[in-house]
Design a protein around this motif. Structure first.
Motif, short mmCIF file in Angstrom:
data_model
loop_
_atom_site.label_atom_id
_atom_site.label_comp_id
_atom_site.label_asym_id
_atom_site.label_seq_id
_atom_site.Cartn_x
_atom_site.Cartn_y
_atom_site.Cartn_z
N ASN A 284 76.76 -6.95 -0.05
CA ASN A 284 76.04 -6.07 -0.76
C ASN A 284 76.74 -4.69 -0.79
O ASN A 284 76.68 -4.04 0.10
N SER A 285 76.96 -4.60 -2.18
CA SER A 285 77.89 -3.27 -2.25
C SER A 285 76.97 -2.15 -2.08
O SER A 285 77.47 -0.88 -1.80
N SER A 286 75.69 -2.04 -2.21
CA SER A 286 74.88 -1.11 -2.00
C SER A 286 73.51 -1.33 -1.68
O SER A 286 72.39 -1.61 -2.36
N PRO A 287 73.75 -1.48 -0.26
CA PRO A 287 72.14 -1.77 0.40
C PRO A 287 71.18 -0.99 0.11
O PRO A 287 71.30 0.30 0.03
N SER A 288 69.83 -1.43 0.09
CA SER A 288 68.79 -0.57 -0.10
C SER A 288 67.91 -0.51 1.26
O SER A 288 68.38 -1.11 2.33
N ALA A 289 67.06 0.12 1.29
CA ALA A 289 66.27 0.62 2.56
C ALA A 289 65.61 -0.77 3.11
O ALA A 289 65.47 -1.11 3.95
N LYS A 290 65.21 -1.67 1.84
CA LYS A 290 64.54 -3.07 2.31
C LYS A 290 65.66 -3.87 2.83
O LYS A 290 65.34 -4.53 3.69
N ASP A 291 66.93 -3.69 2.45
CA ASP A 291 67.93 -4.63 2.93
C ASP A 291 68.07 -4.29 4.41
O ASP A 291 68.33 -5.22 5.26
N ILE A 292 68.14 -2.93 4.85
CA ILE A 292 68.42 -2.60 6.02
C ILE A 292 67.18 -2.77 7.01
O ILE A 292 67.37 -3.53 7.95
N GLU A 293 65.79 -2.86 6.55
CA GLU A 293 64.80 -3.24 7.41
C GLU A 293 64.78 -4.70 7.43
O GLU A 293 64.18 -5.13 8.63
N ALA A 294 65.16 -5.42 6.65
CA ALA A 294 65.25 -6.88 6.79
C ALA A 294 66.45 -7.39 7.71
O ALA A 294 65.95 -8.32 8.59
N ILE A 295 67.30 -6.70 7.93
CA ILE A 295 68.45 -7.08 8.73
C ILE A 295 67.97 -6.53 10.06
O ILE A 295 68.04 -7.56 11.16
N GLY B 166 64.83 -6.25 11.12
CA GLY B 166 63.55 -7.13 11.62
C GLY B 166 63.98 -8.40 11.78
O GLY B 166 63.25 -9.20 12.48
N ALA B 167 65.13 -9.08 11.31
CA ALA B 167 65.58 -10.40 11.57
C ALA B 167 65.96 -10.45 13.16
O ALA B 167 65.96 -11.38 13.75
N VAL B 168 66.35 -9.26 13.80
CA VAL B 168 66.73 -9.48 15.22
C VAL B 168 65.64 -8.61 16.04
O VAL B 168 65.86 -8.44 17.49
N GLY B 169 64.35 -8.33 15.31
CA GLY B 169 63.36 -7.77 16.26
C GLY B 169 63.21 -6.44 16.57
O GLY B 169 62.77 -5.91 17.19
N ALA B 170 64.19 -5.59 15.69
CA ALA B 170 64.18 -4.15 15.80
C ALA B 170 63.53 -3.80 14.71
O ALA B 170 63.54 -4.37 13.68
N GLU B 171 62.99 -2.41 14.95
CA GLU B 171 62.18 -1.61 13.95
C GLU B 171 62.94 -0.74 13.33
O GLU B 171 63.86 -0.12 13.91
N ALA B 172 62.95 -0.51 12.12
CA ALA B 172 63.48 0.59 11.39
C ALA B 172 62.98 1.84 11.05
O ALA B 172 61.78 1.64 10.68
N ASP B 173 63.38 2.86 11.67
CA ASP B 173 62.60 4.12 11.37
C ASP B 173 62.73 4.54 9.90
O ASP B 173 63.93 4.71 9.56
N PRO B 174 61.88 4.58 9.04
CA PRO B 174 62.10 4.86 7.55
C PRO B 174 62.79 6.13 7.19
O PRO B 174 63.51 6.12 6.40
N SER B 175 62.52 7.22 8.18
CA SER B 175 63.24 8.51 7.89
C SER B 175 64.73 8.43 8.25
O SER B 175 65.52 8.90 7.50
N ARG B 176 65.09 7.43 9.24
CA ARG B 176 66.46 7.46 9.24
C ARG B 176 67.34 6.69 8.25
O ARG B 176 68.36 6.87 7.87
N VAL B 177 66.47 5.65 7.75
CA VAL B 177 66.96 4.80 6.78
C VAL B 177 67.27 5.72 5.63
O VAL B 177 68.38 5.80 4.86
N SER B 178 66.16 6.55 5.36
CA SER B 178 66.54 7.22 4.20
C SER B 178 67.44 8.28 4.11
O SER B 178 68.26 8.54 3.10
#
Length: 114
Positions: free
Chosen positions: A15-26, A28-40
């Motif tokens: 994925n040459s340009s990952p989105s917030a949804k991509d990061i959250e999916a990754i 989430g696959a390992v049971g970790a929560e993504a902080d939306p402010s850090r992702v953005s």
């Protein structure tokens, strides 16, 4: 760090340009929560930049950070000076006590096959 790791995993996955949804999916696959402010924040900072250039620039900055410690191990070279150090080291070592085995109720008073 986990957001950065998820971003890099998305890049490695093609994925040459990952989105917030991509990061959250990754994450989430390992049971970790993504902080939306850090992702953005990460996506905002990396927008339009080549990740290899960002890593190279970071390595250059990191090279100037002192990371050595002053507390190295001193090795005695024998003779009279080594004797007090060896005696002090032996004095500090305490004999290991065997742990008392407590009675355990492994079967809790009954057997599975009774």
């Amino acid at each position: 760090m986990k957001v950065v790791a998820a971003y890099l995993l998305a890049l490695l996955g093609g994925n040459s340009s990952p989105s917030a949804k991509d990061i959250e999916a990754i994450l989430g696959a390992v049971g970790a929560e993504a902080d939306p402010s850090r992702v953005s924040l990460l996506l905002k900072e990396l927008e339009g930049k080549d990740i290899l250039e960002v890593i190279a620039a970071g390595k250059e900055k990191f090279a100037s950070v002192p990371s050595g410690g002053g507390g190295g191990v001193v090795v005695a070279s024998g003779g009279a000076a080594a004797a007090p150090a060896a005696a002090a080291a032996e004095a500090k070592e305490e004999p290991k006590k065997e742990e008392e085995k407590e009675e355990s109720d492994d079967d809790m008073g009954f057997s599975l096959f009774d």
